[in-house]
Enzyme design. Structure first.
Site, PDB file in Angstrom:
ATOM      1  N   ASP A 246      -4.257 -12.623   7.969  1.00 46.75           N
ATOM      2  CA  ASP A 246      -4.070 -11.498   7.053  1.00 46.75           C
ATOM      3  C   ASP A 246      -4.646 -11.779   5.665  1.00 46.75           C
ATOM      4  O   ASP A 246      -3.985 -11.574   4.650  1.00 46.75           O
ATOM      5  CB  ASP A 246      -2.578 -11.135   6.948  1.00 46.75           C
ATOM      6  CG  ASP A 246      -2.348  -9.828   6.201  1.00 46.75           C
ATOM      7  OD1 ASP A 246      -3.294  -9.024   6.099  1.00 46.75           O
ATOM      8  OD2 ASP A 246      -1.219  -9.612   5.691  1.00 46.75           O
TER       9      ASP A 246
ATOM     10  N   HIS B 215      -4.216  -6.603   5.040  1.00 48.57           N
ATOM     11  CA  HIS B 215      -3.513  -5.364   5.382  1.00 48.57           C
ATOM     12  C   HIS B 215      -3.559  -4.328   4.258  1.00 48.57           C
ATOM     13  O   HIS B 215      -3.365  -3.144   4.509  1.00 48.57           O
ATOM     14  CB  HIS B 215      -2.062  -5.650   5.798  1.00 48.57           C
ATOM     15  CG  HIS B 215      -1.138  -6.048   4.699  1.00 48.57           C
ATOM     16  ND1 HIS B 215      -0.737  -7.354   4.484  1.00 48.57           N
ATOM     17  CD2 HIS B 215      -0.499  -5.300   3.763  1.00 48.57           C
ATOM     18  CE1 HIS B 215       0.096  -7.386   3.468  1.00 48.57           C
ATOM     19  NE2 HIS B 215       0.255  -6.158   3.017  1.00 48.57           N
TER      20      HIS B 215
ATOM     21  N   SER C  40       1.560  -7.705  -2.454  1.00 43.27           N
ATOM     22  CA  SER C  40       0.682  -8.204  -1.399  1.00 43.27           C
ATOM     23  C   SER C  40      -0.593  -8.760  -2.014  1.00 43.27           C
ATOM     24  O   SER C  40      -1.260  -8.092  -2.807  1.00 43.27           O
ATOM     25  CB  SER C  40       0.320  -7.076  -0.430  1.00 43.27           C
ATOM     26  OG  SER C  40       1.375  -6.785   0.423  1.00 43.27           O
TER      27      SER C  40
END
Length: 320
Positions: free
Chosen positions: A73, A43, A150
């Site tokens: 992801d 993402h 992330s």
């Protein structure tokens, strides 16, 4: 703990879509091999047409995108070089709930930041309404994470990578207590398949299953609510060919005890189509072993063709 922050990359994402060439976003990543493979979240790459990986010692590399997988992801990047420092993959199954873990990444542009916590849970289902084709099984920890984490590393006490931090639950968008990481077994599978095939080859049982509960235990006269319950079996699929039936209760996969649906999805995600597995099931109170040849994805409706788009960090928020 034996952990070296320099083994974890800092990753900036540059986008030229606007024609400015300015930095469009930043995140974290993990060097997982000496020849320059980097794992991060899928993402964080949205909208980027130029990727730069910056190591803790400030060496910067133009990165090539090897491949992505939106089911879990994850994205795999490649930078040039050899004999690069890397983080060895570990096994989340070897640590216990309550054992110490560290998160290493770049929150809020603070490079090579290390935060500590414990492993709070395994096989955490983040969204009960999610697409059934998604793995949706996470490691949960209370190690602090914020924007920029992330794709960062979750490591055990030996400094081995046990997960890729991917999401938080927060009413405000900042850390509120829990971080969720993609387990290392899935990271290994995605890494291998993207290098070998350019895409990830998942295996399927071709069944729908849910967690056992007290109601189903009573209805089926089961001894306990352990395992997962088969709700339906796809005609002609791997499960039917192996003899699986509706209302069978799966309690083991290759002799590993099954306690929840997310766990079974996580384990299956690490196999390849054509692999042979042995399921232990309970049918009408009796345990039976069935050999199954796992199938590839075939695009049927049981795969839930409409998929959610990967969300940006934080990937999940609590309801107000």
């Amino acid at each position: 703990m034996n952990i070296h922050p320099h083994l974890v990359t800092s990753m900036g994402i540059k986008s030229n879509k606007s024609g400015t060439g300015m930095l469009a976003g930043s995140a974290s990543g993990v060097l997982v091999s000496a020849d320059g493979y980097v794992i991060t979240n899928n993402h964080v790459l949205a909208g980027a047409d130029s990727l730069m990986v910056i190591l803790q010692d400030r060496r910067a590399y133009r990165a090539m995108l090897t491949g992505t997988d939106d089911r879990v992801d994850l994205a795999l990047l490649k930078i040039p070089g050899n004999a690069l420092p890397f983080l060895e993959l570990g096994n989340p199954g070897t640590i216990q709930i309550g054992d110490p873990v560290l998160a290493v990444g770049n929150p809020l542009d603070l490079t090579s930041t290390v935060t500590g916590g414990i492993l709070s849970a395994r096989f955490r289902n983040m969204d009960s309404q999610s697409d059934e084709s998604l793995v949706n099984s996470y490691l949960q920890t209370d190690a602090a994470s914020n924007e920029g984490m992330s794709g960062s590393a979750l490591v055990d006490r030996n400094g081995k990578l046990i997960g890729i931090n991917s999401a938080i639950i927060s009413p405000s968008g900042t850390f509120a207590g829990y971080t969720f990481a993609i387990p290392a077994g899935i990271v290994r599978k995605v890494w291998h398949d993207l290098v070998a095939y350019g895409s990830v080859h998942y295996a399927y049982l071709d069944i729908f299953f849910v967690d056992m509960d007290a109601t189903q235990t009573k209805r089926l006269l089961a001894k306990s609510p352990r395992g997962v319950l088969i709700e339906s079996v796809q005609r002609g699929g791997a499960g039917e060919q192996a003899g699986l039936q509706r209302d069978d209760i799966i309690i083991q996969l290759d002799q590993q005890q099954i306690i929840s649906s997310p766990q079974l999805r996580e384990l299956l995600a690490q196999y390849a189509p054509g692999n042979h597995v042995v399921l232990t099931i309970v049918r009408k109170g009796k345990e039976t072993d069935l050999a199954v040849i796992l199938s590839p994805q075939n695009g049927s409706t049981s795969r839930a063709a409409v998929r959610k788009q990967p969300a940006r960090w934080p990937a999940f928020r609590t309801k107000q």
